[in-house]
Design a protein around this motif. Structure first.
Motif, PDB file in Angstrom:
ATOM      1  N   GLU A  64       0.829  -1.211   0.000  1.00 51.62           N
ATOM      2  CA  GLU A  64       0.000   0.000   0.000  1.00 51.62           C
ATOM      3  C   GLU A  64       0.866   1.265   0.000  1.00 51.62           C
ATOM      4  OE1 GLU A  64      -2.956  -0.413  -0.854  1.00 51.62           O
ATOM      5  OE2 GLU A  64      -3.146  -2.535  -0.360  1.00 51.62           O
ATOM      6  N   VAL A  65       2.009   1.240   0.682  1.00 48.41           N
ATOM      7  CA  VAL A  65       2.943   2.373   0.626  1.00 48.41           C
ATOM      8  C   VAL A  65       3.329   2.665  -0.821  1.00 48.41           C
ATOM      9  CG1 VAL A  65       5.318   3.090   1.130  1.00 48.41           C
ATOM     10  CG2 VAL A  65       3.875   2.191   2.969  1.00 48.41           C
ATOM     11  N   GLU A  66       3.561   1.607  -1.581  1.00 52.64           N
ATOM     12  CA  GLU A  66       3.959   1.792  -2.983  1.00 52.64           C
ATOM     13  C   GLU A  66       2.834   2.405  -3.817  1.00 52.64           C
ATOM     14  OE1 GLU A  66       7.079   1.736  -3.903  1.00 52.64           O
ATOM     15  OE2 GLU A  66       7.419   1.218  -1.798  1.00 52.64           O
ATOM     16  N   HIS A  67       1.590   2.067  -3.514  1.00 57.44           N
ATOM     17  CA  HIS A  67       0.470   2.733  -4.191  1.00 57.44           C
ATOM     18  C   HIS A  67       0.469   4.233  -3.881  1.00 57.44           C
ATOM     19  CE1 HIS A  67      -1.667  -0.491  -6.125  1.00 57.44           C
ATOM     20  NE2 HIS A  67      -1.848  -1.181  -5.007  1.00 57.44           N
ATOM     21  N   ILE A  68       0.705   4.560  -2.624  1.00 56.69           N
ATOM     22  CA  ILE A  68       0.726   5.970  -2.212  1.00 56.69           C
ATOM     23  C   ILE A  68       1.851   6.711  -2.919  1.00 56.69           C
ATOM     24  CG2 ILE A  68       1.099   7.524  -0.263  1.00 56.69           C
ATOM     25  CD1 ILE A  68      -0.199   5.199   1.483  1.00 56.69           C
ATOM     26  N   LEU A  69       3.047   6.140  -2.896  1.00 60.07           N
ATOM     27  CA  LEU A  69       4.203   6.788  -3.521  1.00 60.07           C
ATOM     28  C   LEU A  69       4.019   6.963  -5.028  1.00 60.07           C
ATOM     29  CD1 LEU A  69       7.108   5.033  -1.589  1.00 60.07           C
ATOM     30  CD2 LEU A  69       6.235   7.369  -1.267  1.00 60.07           C
ATOM     31  N   ALA A  70       3.294   6.028  -5.649  1.00 56.43           N
ATOM     32  CA  ALA A  70       3.060   6.105  -7.097  1.00 56.43           C
ATOM     33  C   ALA A  70       1.901   7.032  -7.459  1.00 56.43           C
ATOM     34  CB  ALA A  70       2.790   4.710  -7.650  1.00 56.43           C
ATOM     35  N   GLY A  71       1.152   7.471  -6.464  1.00 61.52           N
ATOM     36  CA  GLY A  71      -0.009   8.318  -6.748  1.00 61.52           C
ATOM     37  C   GLY A  71      -1.166   7.551  -7.357  1.00 61.52           C
ATOM     38  N   ASP A  72      -1.236   6.250  -7.097  1.00 64.40           N
ATOM     39  CA  ASP A  72      -2.311   5.423  -7.654  1.00 64.40           C
ATOM     40  C   ASP A  72      -3.660   5.835  -7.067  1.00 64.40           C
ATOM     41  OD1 ASP A  72      -0.456   3.992  -9.120  1.00 64.40           O
ATOM     42  OD2 ASP A  72      -0.271   2.407  -7.620  1.00 64.40           O
ATOM     43  N   LEU A  73      -4.656   5.893  -7.946  1.00 66.19           N
ATOM     44  CA  LEU A  73      -5.995   6.305  -7.530  1.00 66.19           C
ATOM     45  C   LEU A  73      -7.006   5.167  -7.534  1.00 66.19           C
ATOM     46  CD1 LEU A  73      -6.155   9.712  -9.423  1.00 66.19           C
ATOM     47  CD2 LEU A  73      -5.569   9.299  -7.026  1.00 66.19           C
ATOM     48  N   GLY A  74      -6.653   4.026  -8.086  1.00 66.86           N
ATOM     49  CA  GLY A  74      -7.572   2.897  -8.136  1.00 66.86           C
ATOM     50  C   GLY A  74      -6.874   1.687  -8.709  1.00 66.86           C
ATOM     51  N   CYS A  75      -7.554   0.544  -8.634  1.00 66.65           N
ATOM     52  CA  CYS A  75      -6.925  -0.685  -9.112  1.00 66.65           C
ATOM     53  C   CYS A  75      -7.771  -1.375 -10.173  1.00 66.65           C
ATOM     54  CB  CYS A  75      -6.610  -1.626  -7.953  1.00 66.65           C
ATOM     55  SG  CYS A  75      -8.041  -2.092  -6.976  1.00 66.65           S
ATOM     56  N   GLY A  76      -8.615  -0.646 -10.880  1.00 72.13           N
ATOM     57  CA  GLY A  76      -9.448  -1.243 -11.920  1.00 72.13           C
ATOM     58  C   GLY A  76      -8.819  -1.141 -13.294  1.00 72.13           C
ATOM     59  N   GLY A  77      -9.226  -2.022 -14.181  1.00 69.48           N
ATOM     60  CA  GLY A  77      -8.793  -1.980 -15.574  1.00 69.48           C
ATOM     61  C   GLY A  77      -7.336  -2.343 -15.773  1.00 69.48           C
ATOM     62  N   VAL A  78      -6.858  -2.105 -16.983  1.00 66.60           N
ATOM     63  CA  VAL A  78      -5.475  -2.433 -17.346  1.00 66.60           C
ATOM     64  C   VAL A  78      -4.494  -1.599 -16.529  1.00 66.60           C
ATOM     65  CG1 VAL A  78      -3.785  -2.409 -19.218  1.00 66.60           C
ATOM     66  CG2 VAL A  78      -6.124  -3.166 -19.663  1.00 66.60           C
ATOM     67  N   HIS A  79      -4.788  -0.317 -16.351  1.00 66.93           N
ATOM     68  CA  HIS A  79      -3.902   0.540 -15.563  1.00 66.93           C
ATOM     69  C   HIS A  79      -3.806   0.019 -14.127  1.00 66.93           C
ATOM     70  CE1 HIS A  79      -1.800   4.014 -14.008  1.00 66.93           C
ATOM     71  NE2 HIS A  79      -2.725   4.116 -13.071  1.00 66.93           N
ATOM     72  N   GLY A  80      -4.931  -0.442 -13.588  1.00 65.15           N
ATOM     73  CA  GLY A  80      -4.947  -0.970 -12.228  1.00 65.15           C
ATOM     74  C   GLY A  80      -4.125  -2.230 -12.085  1.00 65.15           C
ATOM     75  N   LEU A  81      -4.200  -3.111 -13.077  1.00 64.10           N
ATOM     76  CA  LEU A  81      -3.405  -4.339 -13.055  1.00 64.10           C
ATOM     77  C   LEU A  81      -1.914  -4.005 -13.057  1.00 64.10           C
ATOM     78  CD1 LEU A  81      -3.228  -7.407 -13.150  1.00 64.10           C
ATOM     79  CD2 LEU A  81      -3.435  -7.262 -15.633  1.00 64.10           C
ATOM     80  N   ARG A  82      -1.537  -3.064 -13.888  1.00 63.21           N
ATOM     81  CA  ARG A  82      -0.130  -2.629 -13.926  1.00 63.21           C
ATOM     82  C   ARG A  82       0.280  -2.022 -12.590  1.00 63.21           C
ATOM     83  NH1 ARG A  82       3.915   0.634 -14.994  1.00 63.21           N
ATOM     84  NH2 ARG A  82       5.154   0.697 -16.869  1.00 63.21           N
ATOM     85  N   ALA A  83      -0.600  -1.211 -11.998  1.00 65.15           N
ATOM     86  CA  ALA A  83      -0.310  -0.591 -10.703  1.00 65.15           C
ATOM     87  C   ALA A  83      -0.132  -1.649  -9.617  1.00 65.15           C
ATOM     88  CB  ALA A  83      -1.427   0.384 -10.324  1.00 65.15           C
ATOM     89  N   GLU A  84      -0.958  -2.692  -9.651  1.00 63.97           N
ATOM     90  CA  GLU A  84      -0.836  -3.776  -8.663  1.00 63.97           C
ATOM     91  C   GLU A  84       0.488  -4.498  -8.806  1.00 63.97           C
ATOM     92  OE1 GLU A  84      -2.784  -4.407  -6.061  1.00 63.97           O
ATOM     93  OE2 GLU A  84      -3.878  -2.630  -6.718  1.00 63.97           O
ATOM     94  N   ARG A  85       0.864  -4.806 -10.020  1.00 60.39           N
ATOM     95  CA  ARG A  85       2.137  -5.500 -10.255  1.00 60.39           C
ATOM     96  C   ARG A  85       3.318  -4.651  -9.815  1.00 60.39           C
ATOM     97  NH1 ARG A  85       0.831  -8.191 -16.144  1.00 60.39           N
ATOM     98  NH2 ARG A  85      -0.438  -9.886 -15.339  1.00 60.39           N
TER      99      ARG A  85
END
Length: 146
Positions: A64-85
């Motif tokens: 979750e820290v990495e989501h915060i540092l990346a500025g991720d706003l959600g985990c849906g769709g193709v962008h979300g899959l990439r963000a999760e990885r």
């Protein structure tokens, strides 16, 4: 276990809970049905599933820290899959130092033993191993998505 490696408490260097504290991001523990944790950018809070082990909590919080540092706003769709990885990969790199991985891998007789020595989940261990082999981008998504 070789003396040079030490025990799991000595191997742990990265503390994602302390990182969240420095960022001023609170962690709320509550029942979650389908995930171990989530970052809520709207509420600026990390939600952590009740009942996780300390190792699971550490790995989820690092993710979750990495989501915060990346500025991720959600985990849906193709962008979300990439963000999760990417969150898994970046968390695994912080949680498992290359030197610690190599030292423990010399004597550990199983993935479970290696993960326990490094104080990580099997998922994070496999993510780091795939990263070191150049294949982390092909891993699927984790249960610590959020």
């Amino acid at each position: 276990m070789p003396a040079a490696v030490g025990n799991a408490a000595e191997v742990v260097h990265y503390d994602p809970l302390a990182e969240l504290d420095r960022m001023g991001i609170p962690v709320i523990r509550q029942w979650l049905r389908d995930t171990w944790g989530a970052w809520s950018p709207v509420h600026r809070v990390v939600i952590l599933a009740d009942g996780l082990s300390p190792v699971q909590e550490r790995c989820v919080l690092a993710h979750e820290v990495e989501h915060i540092l990346a500025g991720d706003l959600g985990c849906g769709g193709v962008h979300g899959l990439r963000a999760e990885r990417l969150a898994d990969l970046r968390a695994a790199r912080k949680l498992i130092a290359l030197s610690d991985f190599c030292a423990a891998a010399q004597w550990a007789t199983s993935e479970v033993e290696l993960a326990a020595e490094l104080s990580v989940t099997g998922w994070i261990l496999r993510t780091r191993a795939a990263d070191l082999e150049g294949g982390a981008q092909w891993l699927g998504t984790s249960r610590i998505a959020g």
